[in-house]
Design a protein around this motif. Structure first.
Motif: not given
Length: 125
Positions: A64, A36, A48, A90, A38, A94, A60
């Protein structure tokens, strides 16, 4: 043909939660890692989280860690991003991506060959 489709974005208040989903509608599994990323307005796209299908290992971004959780359901050809304790920073589009990477290499966009169209997440203060 790999086709990644994200869903689950929306508007949420700070402190709230959302769960994003990304399904490989082609079920080709022509990759072994899902990530993921963003992109906030006016900024570059950032990593992410990532997960390797076969071993379930996750990576990660520091921003996050402890708030977001990536998981995968191979039977459903779907990867999820559970986002808790959301913050206004945030807010972004995404994207999910499929690629061939492991460990910290999965933090790099260049490691991914397949991308979804993106889903908007907006966190209000």
């Amino acid at each position: 043909q790999v086709q990644l489709v994200e869903s689950g974005g929306g508007l949420v208040q700070a402190g709230g939660s959302l769960r994003l989903s990304c399904v490989d509608s082609g079920r080709t599994f022509n990759y072994y890692a899902m990530g993921w990323f963003r992109q906030a307005p006016g900024k570059e796209r950032d990593f992410v989280a990532a997960i390797r299908w076969s071993v379930g290992r996750t990576t990660y971004a520091d921003s996050v860690k402890g708030r977001f959780t990536i998981s995968a359901d191979a039977a459903q050809a779907t990867v999820y991003l559970q986002m808790n304790s959301l913050k206004p920073e945030d807010t972004a589009v995404y994207y999910c991506a499929g690629g061939y990477c492991s460990g910290n290499a999965c933090r790099e966009e260049s490691q991914y060959d397949y991308w979804g169209q993106g889903t908007q997440v907006t966190v209000s203060s």
